[in-house]
Motif scaffolding. Structure first.
Motif, PDB file in Angstrom:
ATOM      1  N   THR A 178       0.818  -1.216   0.000  1.00 13.60           N
ATOM      2  CA  THR A 178       0.000   0.000   0.000  1.00 13.60           C
ATOM      3  C   THR A 178       0.849   1.263   0.000  1.00 13.60           C
ATOM      4  N   ARG A 179       2.066   1.168   0.516  1.00 20.85           N
ATOM      5  CA  ARG A 179       2.914   2.361   0.553  1.00 20.85           C
ATOM      6  C   ARG A 179       3.654   2.576  -0.761  1.00 20.85           C
ATOM      7  N   PHE A 180       4.160   1.481  -1.334  1.00 21.39           N
ATOM      8  CA  PHE A 180       4.987   1.612  -2.531  1.00 21.39           C
ATOM      9  C   PHE A 180       4.287   1.120  -3.796  1.00 21.39           C
ATOM     10  N   GLY A 181       3.218   0.342  -3.641  1.00 17.11           N
ATOM     11  CA  GLY A 181       2.527  -0.161  -4.818  1.00 17.11           C
ATOM     12  C   GLY A 181       1.514   0.835  -5.348  1.00 17.11           C
ATOM     13  N   LYS A 182       0.987   0.532  -6.523  1.00 21.33           N
ATOM     14  CA  LYS A 182       0.009   1.408  -7.166  1.00 21.33           C
ATOM     15  C   LYS A 182      -1.423   0.983  -6.864  1.00 21.33           C
ATOM     16  N   GLU A 186      -9.026   3.005  -3.062  1.00 23.23           N
ATOM     17  CA  GLU A 186      -9.746   4.240  -3.332  1.00 23.23           C
ATOM     18  C   GLU A 186      -9.397   4.810  -4.701  1.00 23.23           C
ATOM     19  N   ARG A 187      -8.141   4.657  -5.124  1.00 20.26           N
ATOM     20  CA  ARG A 187      -7.758   5.123  -6.457  1.00 20.26           C
ATOM     21  C   ARG A 187      -8.407   4.265  -7.538  1.00 20.26           C
ATOM     22  N   VAL A 188      -8.444   2.966  -7.316  1.00 24.05           N
ATOM     23  CA  VAL A 188      -9.090   2.081  -8.275  1.00 24.05           C
ATOM     24  C   VAL A 188     -10.570   2.439  -8.410  1.00 24.05           C
ATOM     25  N   ALA A 189     -11.224   2.712  -7.291  1.00 21.33           N
ATOM     26  CA  ALA A 189     -12.650   3.044  -7.336  1.00 21.33           C
ATOM     27  C   ALA A 189     -12.888   4.355  -8.086  1.00 21.33           C
ATOM     28  N   VAL A 190     -12.037   5.361  -7.853  1.00 17.13           N
ATOM     29  CA  VAL A 190     -12.198   6.637  -8.553  1.00 17.13           C
ATOM     30  C   VAL A 190     -11.891   6.469 -10.035  1.00 17.13           C
ATOM     31  N   ALA A 191     -10.873   5.668 -10.364  1.00 16.92           N
ATOM     32  CA  ALA A 191     -10.563   5.419 -11.772  1.00 16.92           C
ATOM     33  C   ALA A 191     -11.727   4.725 -12.470  1.00 16.92           C
ATOM     34  N   GLN A 192     -12.341   3.763 -11.805  1.00 17.49           N
ATOM     35  CA  GLN A 192     -13.493   3.082 -12.388  1.00 17.49           C
ATOM     36  C   GLN A 192     -14.683   4.034 -12.530  1.00 17.49           C
ATOM     37  N   ALA A 281      -7.353   7.128 -16.083  1.00 17.16           N
ATOM     38  CA  ALA A 281      -6.066   6.448 -16.258  1.00 17.16           C
ATOM     39  C   ALA A 281      -4.995   7.064 -15.362  1.00 17.16           C
ATOM     40  N   GLY A 282      -5.001   8.392 -15.237  1.00 19.86           N
ATOM     41  CA  GLY A 282      -4.019   9.040 -14.377  1.00 19.86           C
ATOM     42  C   GLY A 282      -4.224   8.723 -12.911  1.00 19.86           C
ATOM     43  N   VAL A 283      -5.484   8.671 -12.486  1.00 23.36           N
ATOM     44  CA  VAL A 283      -5.772   8.314 -11.094  1.00 23.36           C
ATOM     45  C   VAL A 283      -5.321   6.884 -10.814  1.00 23.36           C
ATOM     46  N   ALA A 284      -5.590   5.967 -11.757  1.00 25.60           N
ATOM     47  CA  ALA A 284      -5.199   4.567 -11.560  1.00 25.60           C
ATOM     48  C   ALA A 284      -3.690   4.414 -11.453  1.00 25.60           C
ATOM     49  N   ARG A 285      -2.937   5.229 -12.203  1.00 21.91           N
ATOM     50  CA  ARG A 285      -1.475   5.133 -12.168  1.00 21.91           C
ATOM     51  C   ARG A 285      -0.869   5.887 -10.995  1.00 21.91           C
ATOM     52  N   GLY A 286      -1.675   6.629 -10.264  1.00 22.94           N
ATOM     53  CA  GLY A 286      -1.166   7.345  -9.111  1.00 22.94           C
ATOM     54  C   GLY A 286      -0.484   8.649  -9.438  1.00 22.94           C
ATOM     55  N   VAL A 287      -0.653   9.177 -10.658  1.00 18.18           N
ATOM     56  CA  VAL A 287       0.002  10.439 -11.021  1.00 18.18           C
ATOM     57  C   VAL A 287      -0.978  11.607 -11.060  1.00 18.18           C
ATOM     58  N   TYR A 288      -2.233  11.347 -10.732  1.00 15.11           N
ATOM     59  CA  TYR A 288      -3.230  12.409 -10.775  1.00 15.11           C
ATOM     60  C   TYR A 288      -4.309  12.096  -9.739  1.00 15.11           C
ATOM     61  N   PRO A 289      -4.783  13.063  -8.991  1.00 16.98           N
ATOM     62  CA  PRO A 289      -4.349  14.451  -9.010  1.00 16.98           C
ATOM     63  C   PRO A 289      -3.056  14.634  -8.235  1.00 16.98           C
ATOM     64  N   ALA A 290      -2.360  15.722  -8.500  1.00 14.93           N
ATOM     65  CA  ALA A 290      -1.128  16.003  -7.769  1.00 14.93           C
ATOM     66  C   ALA A 290      -1.439  16.225  -6.295  1.00 14.93           C
ATOM     67  N   PRO A 298       1.687  16.989 -15.119  1.00 19.66           N
ATOM     68  CA  PRO A 298       0.279  16.642 -15.360  1.00 19.66           C
ATOM     69  C   PRO A 298       0.181  15.232 -15.906  1.00 19.66           C
ATOM     70  N   LEU A 299      -1.033  14.864 -16.263  1.00 13.45           N
ATOM     71  CA  LEU A 299      -1.251  13.530 -16.828  1.00 13.45           C
ATOM     72  C   LEU A 299      -0.420  13.337 -18.089  1.00 13.45           C
ATOM     73  N   PRO A 300       0.174  12.158 -18.269  1.00 15.37           N
ATOM     74  CA  PRO A 300       0.876  11.883 -19.534  1.00 15.37           C
ATOM     75  C   PRO A 300      -0.082  11.982 -20.710  1.00 15.37           C
ATOM     76  N   ASP A 301       0.406  12.596 -21.800  1.00 18.25           N
ATOM     77  CA  ASP A 301      -0.392  12.735 -23.021  1.00 18.25           C
ATOM     78  C   ASP A 301      -1.687  13.498 -22.784  1.00 18.25           C
ATOM     79  N   ASP A 302      -1.699  14.334 -21.751  1.00 18.83           N
ATOM     80  CA  ASP A 302      -2.892  15.132 -21.469  1.00 18.83           C
ATOM     81  C   ASP A 302      -3.064  16.173 -22.570  1.00 18.83           C
ATOM     82  N   PRO A 303      -4.251  16.257 -23.186  1.00 22.79           N
ATOM     83  CA  PRO A 303      -4.441  17.264 -24.229  1.00 22.79           C
ATOM     84  C   PRO A 303      -4.413  18.693 -23.708  1.00 22.79           C
ATOM     85  N   GLY A 304      -4.318  18.861 -22.402  1.00 24.77           N
ATOM     86  CA  GLY A 304      -4.271  20.208 -21.852  1.00 24.77           C
ATOM     87  C   GLY A 304      -5.571  20.586 -21.186  1.00 24.77           C
ATOM     88  N   LEU A 305      -5.461  21.442 -20.162  1.00 22.76           N
ATOM     89  CA  LEU A 305      -6.655  21.808 -19.409  1.00 22.76           C
ATOM     90  C   LEU A 305      -7.630  22.628 -20.234  1.00 22.76           C
TER      91      LEU A 305
END
Length: 643
Positions: A178-182, A186-192, A281-290, A298-305
């Motif tokens: 839970t500390r080092f894994g992805k 709660e992130r999985v639920a938000v990503a879904q 996808a960003g939430v699932a990978r743990g890179v979003y939100p900051a 920001p999210l990889p390949d993000d088209p921009g805000l």
């Protein structure tokens, strides 16, 4: 009915019947090779090291204690650290009980009574606390495995200590994952949740829209619970927790708007669906939100805000404006200050009142625990009457088949378990004929438990093919292969018979009450002057009761012989979803509140008593064309259900 197809009363209800495609098909969701490797590592570390130090009996105890690493995987990590510690201690206690029965050479009826009592308690508590799969079955598996391994009195102290050591290893593995894994539940639920939003935006046909509305409401409810339960109180995590909660609030607004978009705007949904998918996808990978630091990427390949269209041909549509606003705010969650919202909800229900409620007459957890206990008891008695060996195996098979409550799932699990066991006995027989050393059995068992983890969710028969050669060699005695197969067939057969005999099909009154409760809640939300239409709590007030009635109907339709009322009320459920999303697209009623209360009260009374409502028309000038069509659809569906 409008052209949106939102009512779609002609759409058939979902089919939950038993079929061979369900037996041979794979379950939903991705494979989990990383999970398999992690389970293998923990199993080898505990089973292998303790076996070399203290022997196979203590090794099995450490192995079972480490099973806490397998449980509560879908619980937010803040709670999982605590829960897995408690689970490890309980697993060690069950292990000691099993070895004690082995040391005493207990009579067969003692095994049957102990197994029955454990089945009832484990399934009741796990059902009341909504413990994730495999729930209470894991404790029965621990008892059945240890009770058939020969042990001596001097083994009990090492068994307890080594079991606690294995539980500690499992707990440390949970903390590390839970500390080092992805994988954070709660992130999985938000990503879904954002995946469900994207599917809702992409839905074109009426069946797709019906399924997407239900899935979006389900995902919103699951994400709200997961995020609420993930709150730790830690200042270091407070900002990240707050941002995840804000993502759920904004997704609720986006779902409310997306569920009621007019069909003419479907061609404009693609950029919004893409934005939702990227966010998920960003939430699932743990890179979003900051976590509040603007320098994080920001999210990889993000088209921009600002890539979303700012001037659209139908920008005046209120649903589209609400959707555009919500998705723009979602894109800025990582860089702006997030307000603290007070939900007034507990993270978890209080333990003792929850258990008392589970023991009350009519409780689903109590009914299911009683059904499992009866199946286990009958299986043990029949096993002894037929003179079969290893009654613990047959009782464990019965409990395994009854992990889920719907009858068609019980039948599917029973067939899969029998077929998988039969196929798994081929390599088991070859392994026993080869006479492997105990060390080889230890290594193979550890590897097999890891390999079986993805299969337990994807396909029960394949899981048994892997697990059977791992478990059977740990036992001692003659005729293990034949006993294993016939014990499994007996347990699965008794479980199915007990399900058919003891299953309590929801009454027609219960189904009607569920629909009536959703209508009442919808009427309250529609006529309450505040809150505003863009309040996420209003979204929950409308969709949560509709989701609850849908779950009741889905459960009734999952019976092998569902009641007529379940089919008759299905069009009303579709109309409830349509009306609910339409209500969320507009402001709460104020001018017509009194009239609306009377209309909703009349519809509620008609649904509760199974009567056709009088010709019902919404107040002139109230709502949007979609809300008025939704109310007419609901009245027509209730009229058809009363015939």
């Amino acid at each position: 009915m409008s052209a949106s197809g939102g009512g779609s009363g002609a759409l058939p209800p979902p089919s939950h019947g038993f079929g061979w495609r369900r037996v041979v098909g794979f379950g939903p969701g991705p494979w989990a090779p990383g999970q398999a490797l992690a389970v293998m590592a923990v199993a080898l570390a505990t089973f292998g090291s303790v076996y070399l130090w203290q022997g196979v009996v203590a090794g099995v105890a450490a192995f079972i204690g480490s099973w806490n690493f397998l449980l509560e995987r879908y619980t937010p990590h803040a709670h999982r650290r605590f829960a897995t510690g408690v689970i490890g201690v309980v697993l060690v206690a069950v292990t000691l009980l099993g070895f004690t029965l082995s040391v005493l050479g207990a009579a067969w009826w003692v095994f049957v009574l102990v197994m029955t009592g454990l089945a009832f308690c484990a399934y009741l508590v796990c059902g009341a606390l909504q413990a994730g799969p495999p729930g209470g079955f894991m404790y029965l598996l621990a008892l059945s495995l240890t009770a058939v391994i020969p042990a001596e009195v001097g083994d009990l102290l090492p068994v307890g200590l080594c079991g606690l050591g294995g539980a500690a290893v499992g707990w440390l593995a949970v903390c590390a994952s839970t500390r080092f894994g992805k994988f954070h539940a709660e992130r999985v639920a938000v990503a879904q949740l954002y995946g469900a939003l994207a599917a809702l935006l992409r839905a074109e046909s009426a069946p797709e829209l019906v399924a997407a509305r239900h899935q979006a409401a389900s995902a919103l409810d699951a994400a709200r619970k997961a995020v609420r339960r993930s709150v730790t109180g830690s200042p270091a995590r407070a900002e990240a927790e707050l941002r995840l909660r804000e993502l759920v609030h904004l997704a609720a607004l986006a779902i409310a708007a997306a569920g009621s978009l007019p069909p003419g705007l479907r061609g404009l949904r693609a950029p919004y669906a893409e934005r939702a998918e990227l966010t998920g996808a960003g939430v699932a990978r743990g890179v979003y939100p900051a976590n509040g630091a603007p320098e994080l990427p920001p999210l990889p390949d993000d088209p921009g805000l600002r890539a979303l269209p700012s001037a659209l041909p139908a920008q005046d549509d209120p649903s589209l404006r609400a959707l555009d606003s919500a998705l723009r705010e979602i894109g800025e969650v990582a860089v702006r200050k997030v307000p603290r919202r007070v939900g007034g909800e507990r993270r978890y229900p209080p333990l003792l009142p929850t258990l008392r409620a589970a023991l009350s007459p009519g409780s689903p957890a109590l009914r299911h625990a009683g059904r499992v206990a009866v199946a286990v008891l009958v299986t043990g008695l029949v096993n002894e009457a037929l003179g079969l060996g290893h009654p613990m195996w047959s009782m464990t098979a019965a409990a395994s088949v009854l992990q889920a409550t719907p009858t068609h799932v019980t039948l599917t699990r029973g067939v899969q378990r029998c077929v998988g066991t039969l196929l798994g006995l081929v390599p088991t027989a070859l392994l026993l004929d080869a006479g492997p050393s105990t060390g080889t059995v230890v290594v193979l068992s550890s590897i097999a438990v890891g390999l079986a983890q993805p299969l337990l969710i994807k396909h029960g028969a394949l899981a048994m093919v892997v697990l059977t050669p791992a478990v059977v060699p740990l036992a001692h005695g003659d005729g293990l292969v034949a006993d294993r197969f016939w014990d499994t067939v007996l347990g699965a057969g008794v479980a199915l018979v007990c399900t058919l005999v003891l299953w309590r099909t929801p009454s027609g009154a219960h189904l009607r009450d569920a629909v009536a409760a959703a209508i009442r809640a919808m009427g309250e939300a529609a006529t309450r002057p505040a809150p505003a239409a863009d309040d996420p709590h209003r979204v929950r007030q409308v969709l949560a009761p509709v989701l609850a009635s849908a779950q009741v109907l889905h459960g009734a339709l999952a019976d092998l012989g569902p009641r007529r009322e379940a089919h008759a009320l299905w069009p009303a459920q579709l109309a409830l979803y349509r009306l609910g999303y339409a209500l969320l697209a507009g402001p709460a009623a104020e001018r017509h509140a009194g009239e609306l209360r009377g209309v909703f009260a009349h519809l509620e009374d008609a649904a509760r008593h199974g009567r056709a409502p009088h010709p019902t028309e919404p107040p002139p000038g109230w709502g949007t064309p979609e809300t008025r069509d939704g109310m007419r659809d609901l009245a027509h569906a209730l009229t058809a259900a009363a015939r």
